[in-house]
Design a protein around this motif. Structure first.
Motif, PDB file in Angstrom:
ATOM      1  N   ARG A  71       0.871  -1.174   0.000  1.00 49.27           N
ATOM      2  CA  ARG A  71       0.000   0.000   0.000  1.00 49.27           C
ATOM      3  C   ARG A  71       0.909   1.226   0.000  1.00 49.27           C
ATOM      4  N   GLU A 119       3.564  -0.680  -7.721  1.00 52.57           N
ATOM      5  CA  GLU A 119       3.776  -1.881  -6.906  1.00 52.57           C
ATOM      6  C   GLU A 119       4.782  -2.819  -7.551  1.00 52.57           C
ATOM      7  N   ARG A 134      -6.141  -3.542   8.484  1.00 51.89           N
ATOM      8  CA  ARG A 134      -6.949  -2.634   7.678  1.00 51.89           C
ATOM      9  C   ARG A 134      -8.360  -3.163   7.471  1.00 51.89           C
ATOM     10  N   ALA A 140      -8.025  -4.888   1.011  1.00 52.83           N
ATOM     11  CA  ALA A 140      -7.173  -4.962   2.199  1.00 52.83           C
ATOM     12  C   ALA A 140      -7.937  -5.400   3.433  1.00 52.83           C
TER      13      ALA A 140
END
Length: 318
Positions: free
Chosen positions: A22, A173, A198, A203
């Protein structure tokens, strides 16, 4: 000719896969952190310091809109991926833009007319380029050995966080290597300040380690030590009903390495923010000071975060 997909490419194609990384979003990162610090400051034993940090983080938010760091060299990305090493270790890759951010923060803080801060602000303003770069390196390495380092560290780190978060936000990413060990930030090699479970979208329910420097988060399965990666002897300790405590924040302890790191649960408090909640749960550190477990890493905005010995509250629950 067929192309062999790498793990990062496969995950990028499958939007049902849990995110491995993230990346920070500076536009919202500092605003949310400042709001959380201001909220936690109400009635808190260190409320004045949390209020100061809330103002500092709001200044970070203003400065974040003025920063534009350069993209990393593709050769560095390839090397990091080849050797399973962090992409841009912070102390070795300090963008000079941080000094301009520092000047912005100093101007904002000076306008508050805080007499207690005046000597620190003046000292930072008077430093030349080389002295500031040396300070940045000491702060990033945790080697606060020079006079005045402890007082200057939170402000210097705040400026560094802005540029490192900006640089991380410009990555993809697929650029970020799988590191070994997985207990340091795969972008800047800093230690995680805490972890966070999260909520929402891909997530949901996943635990991420949160970098205290660039705010990158990387996935690590739960009930696994974020310091030594052991899956044995991992337990949780918290506080119940004591002033200044938060039941959504627990200390994850490991009987293998005898360290602990906090984990914040957004399912218990959706507004939980790893760095802010770590600061606000000082009472939990006081409890842990009376146990065999040492804190795995400090909070970058509180260099004296390791609690000194104090009587442990009787409200501790495993």
């Amino acid at each position: 000719m067929q192309r062999i997909l790498q793990p990062g490419d496969i995950e990028a194609l499958d939007h049902t896969q849990p995110p491995r990384i993230r990346l920070p979003q500076p536009a919202s990162l500092f605003a949310e952190r400042a709001a959380r610090l201001a909220q936690k400051a109400q009635g808190h034993p260190i409320g004045e310091y949390l209020q100061f940090l809330a103002r500092l983080v709001r200044a970070q938010q203003q400065a974040a809109g003025t920063v534009q760091t350069a993209a990393p060299d593709p050769a560095l990305i390839a090397r990091a991926q080849q050797h399973s090493m962090p992409l841009l270790p912070a102390a070795e890759h300090i963008p000079t833009e941080w000094q301009g951010v520092l000047d912005q923060l100093l101007t904002t803080l000076k306008n508050e007319e805080n007499l207690a801060l005046a000597p620190v602000l003046s000292a930072l303003a008077a430093m030349n380029f080389e002295a500031r770069q040396a300070l940045a390196r000491r702060v990033l390495l945790g080697l606060l050995t020079e006079p005045g380092d402890l007082a200057a560290a939170p402000i210097a780190m705040a400026a560094l966080q802005v540029v490192f978060a900006d640089r991380a936000s410009r990555l993809q990413e697929r650029d970020i290597p799988y590191t070994d060990p997985a207990t340091v930030c795969p972008v800047c090699a800093s230690a995680p300040v805490a972890s966070v479970q999260r909520i929402g979208a891909r997530a949901d329910g996943l635990r991420f380690l949160h970098c205290g420097t660039c705010a990158t988060e990387w996935h690590m399965v739960r009930v696994k030590c974020s310091h030594c990666e052991s899956t044995e002897g991992v337990r949780y300790q918290g506080l119940e009903g004591a002033s200044g405590t938060d039941e959504s924040v627990l200390a994850e302890t490991c009987d293998q390495c005898h360290h602990y790191r906090k984990i914040a649960h957004q399912d218990k408090d959706p507004l939980a923010e790893p760095l802010a909640d770590d600061l606000a749960s000082l009472m939990l550190d006081l409890l842990m000071a009376e146990t065999p477990y040492a804190r795995a890493s400090l909070n970058p905005l509180l260099p004296m975060a390791e609690a000194e010995s104090a009587p442990a509250p009787s409200t501790a629950t495993p």
